[in-house]
Scaffold this motif. Structure first.
Motif, PDB file in Angstrom:
ATOM      1  N   LEU A  23      53.684  32.515  41.731  1.00 57.71           N
ATOM      2  CA  LEU A  23      54.407  33.261  41.775  1.00 57.71           C
ATOM      3  C   LEU A  23      55.276  33.389  40.203  1.00 57.71           C
ATOM      4  CD1 LEU A  23      55.368  33.642  44.749  1.00 57.71           C
ATOM      5  CD2 LEU A  23      55.419  35.229  43.459  1.00 57.71           C
ATOM      6  N   PRO A  24      55.631  31.838  40.083  1.00 60.05           N
ATOM      7  CA  PRO A  24      56.561  32.254  38.305  1.00 60.05           C
ATOM      8  C   PRO A  24      55.961  32.373  37.344  1.00 60.05           C
ATOM      9  CG  PRO A  24      57.001  29.611  39.814  1.00 60.05           C
ATOM     10  CD  PRO A  24      55.640  31.037  40.576  1.00 60.05           C
ATOM     11  N   ALA A  25      55.144  32.651  37.789  1.00 58.33           N
ATOM     12  CA  ALA A  25      53.790  33.364  36.337  1.00 58.33           C
ATOM     13  C   ALA A  25      53.680  34.923  36.345  1.00 58.33           C
ATOM     14  CB  ALA A  25      52.597  32.806  36.211  1.00 58.33           C
ATOM     15  N   LEU A  26      53.195  35.818  37.571  1.00 60.17           N
ATOM     16  CA  LEU A  26      53.798  36.490  37.570  1.00 60.17           C
ATOM     17  C   LEU A  26      55.179  37.648  37.428  1.00 60.17           C
ATOM     18  CD1 LEU A  26      51.659  36.856  40.868  1.00 60.17           C
ATOM     19  CD2 LEU A  26      50.940  36.435  38.257  1.00 60.17           C
ATOM     20  N   ALA A  30      52.314  42.530  40.584  1.00 55.92           N
ATOM     21  CA  ALA A  30      51.415  41.077  41.033  1.00 55.92           C
ATOM     22  C   ALA A  30      51.939  40.667  41.414  1.00 55.92           C
ATOM     23  CB  ALA A  30      50.514  41.180  39.402  1.00 55.92           C
ATOM     24  N   LYS A  31      53.563  40.439  40.882  1.00 57.28           N
ATOM     25  CA  LYS A  31      54.147  39.089  41.832  1.00 57.28           C
ATOM     26  C   LYS A  31      54.778  40.263  43.024  1.00 57.28           C
ATOM     27  CE  LYS A  31      58.624  36.603  40.624  1.00 57.28           C
ATOM     28  NZ  LYS A  31      59.326  35.697  39.474  1.00 57.28           N
ATOM     29  N   TYR A  32      55.076  41.131  43.850  1.00 55.61           N
ATOM     30  CA  TYR A  32      54.932  41.240  45.090  1.00 55.61           C
ATOM     31  C   TYR A  32      53.989  41.630  45.159  1.00 55.61           C
ATOM     32  CZ  TYR A  32      56.226  45.087  47.945  1.00 55.61           C
ATOM     33  OH  TYR A  32      56.675  46.044  49.601  1.00 55.61           O
ATOM     34  N   ALA A  33      52.826  42.225  44.748  1.00 52.61           N
ATOM     35  CA  ALA A  33      51.873  41.348  46.020  1.00 52.61           C
ATOM     36  C   ALA A  33      51.247  40.229  46.116  1.00 52.61           C
ATOM     37  CB  ALA A  33      50.933  42.112  44.994  1.00 52.61           C
TER      38      ALA A  33
END
Length: 137
Positions: A23-26, A30-33
């Motif tokens: 998650l920290p890299a998104l 993409a982060k929401y998914a």
């Protein structure tokens, strides 16, 4: 024979890796998914950890309303019984069967179902709202 790691431990490891490393890299969608996937993993993990307790509490609430014999005859698995009983109760509420007495066992069934579902999907809400729930985080 050891079943280590078990299903719950595998899901916990996947959830932790997703939240802490992926998650920290998104960013953006993409982060929401990935957040939705993490939430789904957490819910599945809580279902496994809870086991049959949530279904048992719900069936006990239905037994208060319909009696133990009627609950037992309502289906095969606990989930099938809960689904059948929920359909019956919804029909009875729509028909006005409980209009004069919604605060008795009917309220108990509905409250139990809501608390059990929240215990799986959003246990922090339960604790912040003052509900006590076995296994709630």
């Amino acid at each position: 024979m050891s079943d280590r790691p078990n299903k719950g431990e595998l899901l916990a490891a996947a959830e932790e890796t997703l939240r802490d490393e992926v998650l920290p890299a998104l960013e953006g969608s993409a982060k929401y998914a990935a957040l939705m996937v993490a939430a789904a993993i957490a819910t599945a993990r809580r279902e496994i950890e809870t086991g049959h307790d949530a279904a048992r509490r719900t069936l006990d609430a239905y037994a208060e309303l319909y009696g133990h014999d009627n609950v037992h005859r309502s289906g095969g698995t606990a989930d099938e019984r809960i689904n059948a009983l929920s359909r019956d109760l919804a029909h009875e509420i729509r028909a006005g069967t409980y209009d004069a007495d919604l605060l008795g066992p009917v309220f108990g069934v509905l409250e139990t179902q809501v608390v059990e579902r929240l215990g799986l999907s959003n246990p922090r809400f339960l604790t912040s709202s003052g509900y006590s729930q076995p296994g709630a985080e």
